[in-house]
Design a protein around this motif. Sequence first.
Motif, PDB file in Angstrom:
ATOM      1  N   LEU A 153       0.704  -1.210  -0.097  1.00  0.00           N
ATOM      2  CA  LEU A 153       0.120   0.070   0.111  1.00  0.00           C
ATOM      3  C   LEU A 153       0.620   1.109   0.211  1.00  0.00           C
ATOM      4  CD1 LEU A 153      -2.859   1.399   0.388  1.00  0.00           C
ATOM      5  CD2 LEU A 153      -2.677   1.013   2.772  1.00  0.00           C
ATOM      6  N   LEU A 154       1.997   1.353   0.963  1.00  0.00           N
ATOM      7  CA  LEU A 154       2.880   2.540   1.003  1.00  0.00           C
ATOM      8  C   LEU A 154       3.300   2.546  -0.488  1.00  0.00           C
ATOM      9  CD1 LEU A 154       4.782   1.587   4.090  1.00  0.00           C
ATOM     10  CD2 LEU A 154       3.371   3.689   3.671  1.00  0.00           C
ATOM     11  N   GLU A 155       3.799   1.501  -1.338  1.00  0.00           N
ATOM     12  CA  GLU A 155       4.336   1.808  -2.570  1.00  0.00           C
ATOM     13  C   GLU A 155       3.284   2.359  -3.555  1.00  0.00           C
ATOM     14  OE1 GLU A 155       7.480   1.878  -3.142  1.00  0.00           O
ATOM     15  OE2 GLU A 155       7.139   2.256  -5.132  1.00  0.00           O
ATOM     16  N   GLU A 156       2.286   1.648  -3.609  1.00  0.00           N
ATOM     17  CA  GLU A 156       1.029   1.925  -4.586  1.00  0.00           C
ATOM     18  C   GLU A 156       0.338   3.431  -4.389  1.00  0.00           C
ATOM     19  OE1 GLU A 156      -1.950  -0.968  -3.881  1.00  0.00           O
ATOM     20  OE2 GLU A 156      -0.420  -2.499  -4.142  1.00  0.00           O
ATOM     21  N   TRP A 157       0.369   3.810  -3.180  1.00  0.00           N
ATOM     22  CA  TRP A 157      -0.377   5.100  -3.096  1.00  0.00           C
ATOM     23  C   TRP A 157       0.524   6.223  -3.177  1.00  0.00           C
ATOM     24  CZ3 TRP A 157      -5.347   5.985  -3.457  1.00  0.00           C
ATOM     25  CH2 TRP A 157      -5.887   7.666  -3.131  1.00  0.00           C
ATOM     26  N   ASP A 158       0.385   7.191  -4.001  1.00  0.00           N
ATOM     27  CA  ASP A 158       1.048   8.632  -4.092  1.00  0.00           C
ATOM     28  C   ASP A 158       0.207   9.535  -3.514  1.00  0.00           C
ATOM     29  OD1 ASP A 158       2.888   7.125  -5.592  1.00  0.00           O
ATOM     30  OD2 ASP A 158       2.187   7.656  -7.712  1.00  0.00           O
ATOM     31  N   TRP A 159       0.928  10.279  -2.768  1.00  0.00           N
ATOM     32  CA  TRP A 159       0.091  11.298  -1.973  1.00  0.00           C
ATOM     33  C   TRP A 159       0.627  12.724  -3.051  1.00  0.00           C
ATOM     34  CZ3 TRP A 159      -3.503  10.881   1.405  1.00  0.00           C
ATOM     35  CH2 TRP A 159      -3.413   9.480   2.117  1.00  0.00           C
ATOM     36  N   SER A 160      -0.630  13.596  -3.327  1.00  0.00           N
ATOM     37  CA  SER A 160      -0.277  14.600  -4.360  1.00  0.00           C
ATOM     38  C   SER A 160       0.324  15.833  -3.663  1.00  0.00           C
ATOM     39  CB  SER A 160      -1.487  14.658  -5.134  1.00  0.00           C
ATOM     40  OG  SER A 160      -2.588  15.465  -4.346  1.00  0.00           O
ATOM     41  N   GLU A 161       0.056  16.067  -2.180  1.00  0.00           N
ATOM     42  CA  GLU A 161       0.573  17.112  -1.499  1.00  0.00           C
ATOM     43  C   GLU A 161       1.155  16.748  -0.271  1.00  0.00           C
ATOM     44  OE1 GLU A 161      -2.531  20.816  -1.792  1.00  0.00           O
ATOM     45  OE2 GLU A 161      -3.504  19.145  -1.709  1.00  0.00           O
ATOM     46  N   ARG A 162       1.731  17.526   0.285  1.00  0.00           N
ATOM     47  CA  ARG A 162       2.381  17.091   1.544  1.00  0.00           C
ATOM     48  C   ARG A 162       1.312  16.988   2.638  1.00  0.00           C
ATOM     49  NH1 ARG A 162       6.837  21.950   2.251  1.00  0.00           N
ATOM     50  NH2 ARG A 162       8.683  20.899   1.263  1.00  0.00           N
ATOM     51  N   PHE A 163       0.274  17.830   2.693  1.00  0.00           N
ATOM     52  CA  PHE A 163      -0.769  17.687   3.477  1.00  0.00           C
ATOM     53  C   PHE A 163      -1.983  17.638   2.711  1.00  0.00           C
ATOM     54  CE2 PHE A 163       2.782  20.288   5.309  1.00  0.00           C
ATOM     55  CZ  PHE A 163       2.851  19.486   6.371  1.00  0.00           C
ATOM     56  N   ALA A 164      -2.462  16.270   2.552  1.00  0.00           N
ATOM     57  CA  ALA A 164      -3.460  15.906   1.665  1.00  0.00           C
ATOM     58  C   ALA A 164      -4.994  16.547   2.008  1.00  0.00           C
ATOM     59  CB  ALA A 164      -3.683  14.631   1.580  1.00  0.00           C
ATOM     60  N   ALA A 165      -5.715  17.036   1.248  1.00  0.00           N
ATOM     61  CA  ALA A 165      -7.055  17.826   1.452  1.00  0.00           C
ATOM     62  C   ALA A 165      -7.959  16.658   1.399  1.00  0.00           C
ATOM     63  CB  ALA A 165      -7.379  18.500   0.264  1.00  0.00           C
ATOM     64  N   GLN A 166      -9.193  16.709   2.107  1.00  0.00           N
ATOM     65  CA  GLN A 166     -10.221  15.743   2.336  1.00  0.00           C
ATOM     66  C   GLN A 166     -10.637  14.773   1.023  1.00  0.00           C
ATOM     67  OE1 GLN A 166     -13.527  15.807   1.011  1.00  0.00           O
ATOM     68  NE2 GLN A 166     -14.355  13.984   2.295  1.00  0.00           N
ATOM     69  N   PRO A 167     -10.694  15.481  -0.112  1.00  0.00           N
ATOM     70  CA  PRO A 167     -11.175  14.551  -1.370  1.00  0.00           C
ATOM     71  C   PRO A 167     -10.093  13.553  -1.427  1.00  0.00           C
ATOM     72  CG  PRO A 167     -11.634  17.016  -1.977  1.00  0.00           C
ATOM     73  CD  PRO A 167     -10.798  16.951  -0.481  1.00  0.00           C
ATOM     74  N   GLU A 168      -8.919  13.951  -1.372  1.00  0.00           N
ATOM     75  CA  GLU A 168      -7.839  12.880  -1.512  1.00  0.00           C
ATOM     76  C   GLU A 168      -7.860  11.769  -0.482  1.00  0.00           C
ATOM     77  OE1 GLU A 168      -3.833  14.415  -2.109  1.00  0.00           O
ATOM     78  OE2 GLU A 168      -3.041  12.304  -2.775  1.00  0.00           O
ATOM     79  N   LEU A 169      -8.194  12.225   0.830  1.00  0.00           N
ATOM     80  CA  LEU A 169      -8.154  11.266   1.832  1.00  0.00           C
ATOM     81  C   LEU A 169      -9.555  10.283   1.805  1.00  0.00           C
ATOM     82  CD1 LEU A 169      -7.055  13.969   4.529  1.00  0.00           C
ATOM     83  CD2 LEU A 169      -6.006  11.664   4.516  1.00  0.00           C
ATOM     84  N   GLN A 170     -10.631  10.863   1.298  1.00  0.00           N
ATOM     85  CA  GLN A 170     -11.482   9.986   0.992  1.00  0.00           C
ATOM     86  C   GLN A 170     -11.350   8.901   0.056  1.00  0.00           C
ATOM     87  OE1 GLN A 170     -14.761  10.212   2.717  1.00  0.00           O
ATOM     88  NE2 GLN A 170     -14.766   8.254   1.890  1.00  0.00           N
ATOM     89  N   ARG A 171     -10.615   9.458  -1.091  1.00  0.00           N
ATOM     90  CA  ARG A 171     -10.261   8.436  -2.067  1.00  0.00           C
ATOM     91  C   ARG A 171      -9.283   7.210  -1.710  1.00  0.00           C
ATOM     92  NH1 ARG A 171      -9.489  12.914  -5.236  1.00  0.00           N
ATOM     93  NH2 ARG A 171      -7.270  13.030  -5.235  1.00  0.00           N
ATOM     94  N   TYR A 172      -8.371   7.935  -0.670  1.00  0.00           N
ATOM     95  CA  TYR A 172      -7.265   6.858  -0.005  1.00  0.00           C
ATOM     96  C   TYR A 172      -8.180   5.728   0.776  1.00  0.00           C
ATOM     97  CZ  TYR A 172      -3.766   5.343   3.193  1.00  0.00           C
ATOM     98  OH  TYR A 172      -2.689   4.464   3.890  1.00  0.00           O
ATOM     99  N   PHE A 173      -9.341   6.171   1.660  1.00  0.00           N
ATOM    100  CA  PHE A 173      -9.582   5.333   2.442  1.00  0.00           C
ATOM    101  C   PHE A 173     -10.633   4.272   1.605  1.00  0.00           C
ATOM    102  CE2 PHE A 173      -8.685   8.730   5.699  1.00  0.00           C
ATOM    103  CZ  PHE A 173      -7.691   7.738   6.475  1.00  0.00           C
ATOM    104  N   ASP A 174     -11.134   4.877   0.784  1.00  0.00           N
ATOM    105  CA  ASP A 174     -12.033   3.919  -0.215  1.00  0.00           C
ATOM    106  C   ASP A 174     -10.797   2.901  -1.078  1.00  0.00           C
ATOM    107  OD1 ASP A 174     -14.650   5.027  -0.046  1.00  0.00           O
ATOM    108  OD2 ASP A 174     -14.188   6.488  -1.227  1.00  0.00           O
ATOM    109  N   TYR A 175      -9.831   3.487  -1.435  1.00  0.00           N
ATOM    110  CA  TYR A 175      -8.739   2.569  -1.913  1.00  0.00           C
ATOM    111  C   TYR A 175      -8.453   1.366  -0.907  1.00  0.00           C
ATOM    112  CZ  TYR A 175      -4.458   1.063  -4.456  1.00  0.00           C
ATOM    113  OH  TYR A 175      -3.606   0.519  -4.909  1.00  0.00           O
ATOM    114  N   VAL A 176      -8.084   1.919   0.210  1.00  0.00           N
ATOM    115  CA  VAL A 176      -7.548   0.654   1.067  1.00  0.00           C
ATOM    116  C   VAL A 176      -8.709  -0.363   1.503  1.00  0.00           C
ATOM    117  CG1 VAL A 176      -7.147   0.309   3.616  1.00  0.00           C
ATOM    118  CG2 VAL A 176      -6.059   2.522   2.349  1.00  0.00           C
TER     119      VAL A 176
END
Length: 566
Positions: free
Chosen positions: A81-104
């Motif tokens: 998971l650490l390898e697969e997921w790219d964070w697009s900002e240093r401090f991610a915004a809510q939409p990206e976090l939502q996508r992350y948890f859905d992905y996980v």
Amino acid sequence: MLLRKDKGWNADDGRFDYDAIVIGTGVGGIYQLYRLKQAGLRVLALEAAKGVGGVWWWNRYPGARLDSEAPSYGYSFSPELLEEWDWSERFAAQPELQRYFDYVVDRFDLRPHIQFDTLVTAAHYQSDEQGWALTTERGDHYRCRYLIAAVGPLTLPSYPPIPGRESFAGETCHTSRWPDREVSFAGKRVAVVGTGATGVQVIQEAAKSAAQLYVFQRTPNYCAPLNNAPVAQEEQPAVKARYPEMIAACRSTNSWFIHDPDPRSVFDLSDEEREAFLEKLYAEPGIGIWKANFSDIAVDPAANEVVSDFMRRKIRERVKDTETAERLTPRSYGFGTRRVPLETRYYEVYNQPNVQLIDVNETPIERITPSSIVTSEAELDVDIIVYATGFDAVTGSFDRIDIRGVDGARLKDKWEHGPQTFLGVHAAGFPNFFMVGGPLASLGNFTPALEFSVNWIMDLLDFMSAKGLPCVDAKPEAEREWTDFVREGQAKLLISSVKSWITGFNTNKEGKDEFRVLLYVGSAKDYRKWCADVKEGDYRQFSFDCGGAAGEGQERASVAMDSARS
Ligand code: NA7
């Protein structure tokens, strides 16, 4: 680690629908579900929302964003998971976090184990079965051996008791119950009540497009720059190369962030050196200004005043109007004794002509009408009212469930004079009940802290499995010892006399407008040591004979997980 069906109880004996039920699929609940599933248990998660993510699901207001470095907030349990997921900002915004948890959740095939839109209203311990009976709002019933409440400390919204609040005919939004649709501020007259970490984020966003923004502030905060930045695709390998170091840091610092306090005293440095050090922290990304500052600012008022003064100067430098700058400047408490909101051009917002700051101490809100907010000085017509007024923090999410332990004792009654737990995970008299990030737990940077809690629960279940023990309950004396330790520790810190949700103040709820100790705010290093000692001492702080089923029943009721295969 697999459930050993050959060795004792399993859900197939008909008494339980599930080996374990997890309430909540936020940061902690998702990982808990993953671990239980991996262990071979029959597990169900019950989630009140329509999706996963917990606080990130509910707090989808414009501007919602991490204050932790995104990789340090992501899960660390899976190298893939650490390898697969790219964070697009240093401090991610809510939409990206939502996508992350859905992905996980999809990545680990957890979604089939989650029932959404399901609010648990009651959970009663069944002594004869050494398990739990749950009821949902819809009136459905479930029985399980282990109950894990991952209900989150910041879950139940708190609303100010302003007369006429319900009569407002425009759009009303609480930041933690933000509608699942776009709410546009563009060209609107917007009021934001509350200037905590959440208020600061939403104010910055609303100020960009609102025709008029009224900010209602009760207590000014010491806000510090987030210093966010995008992370380009070509930077990902270098960022990822630092993950092991980052993860190791989070597991070793005293607040689960990558930062640790500077061991020096404020007074060890010359004025120039100190100023340079503080300037450096102020310019760095993230929460280091709070978590990597001089250690004595947490305990020594004189040391704290030096740093508070630095922060006050920054506010004055950034806000042009002197009166507004004064209103924004905290004086009644020291820097770092309340949550430090991180911001992006927050103070500059008050230099804009479309933004007005209203101090409710000077100019209280008297009432709300269908179209306006009436203060002691004026009637302000508004289209949208945003309540960024925080939470019935930490215990609120437990209080709303009728949780009863041995002999029907209510958890809410047990905690009437403040929560008592063992390590923030266990409540004596509530066998086979576990809290992920419960009251008196060590939090901070949530994900590493909650991963630790889940791992702790799984280690304990593993121990029980190996010994054929069906049931676990914290001993009252262990709970007392931990609770006293937490309370005494907090009393030594400056934070203890400053009102905020961290010290249990909820001015919007009768009976909670007083100081309470809700969380363990001491060093996570001590927390981890405490946990390690309990484990190394074979969990003698627990009783494994919880009353009820015994003898033959106990044999039958033994859940066994094969630790050797974990
Ligand atoms: P907070 O930090 O509890 O902030 C709530 C804000 O709302 C704060 O400014 C309060 O003023 C204000 N408030 C609350 N009730 C009232 C009333 N009745 N009148 C006026 N103003 C009021 O909640 P957040 O959601 O911002 O942040 C919570 C955590 O979530 C945060 O620490 C992060 O970790 C994420 P007060 O300061 O109490 O005078």
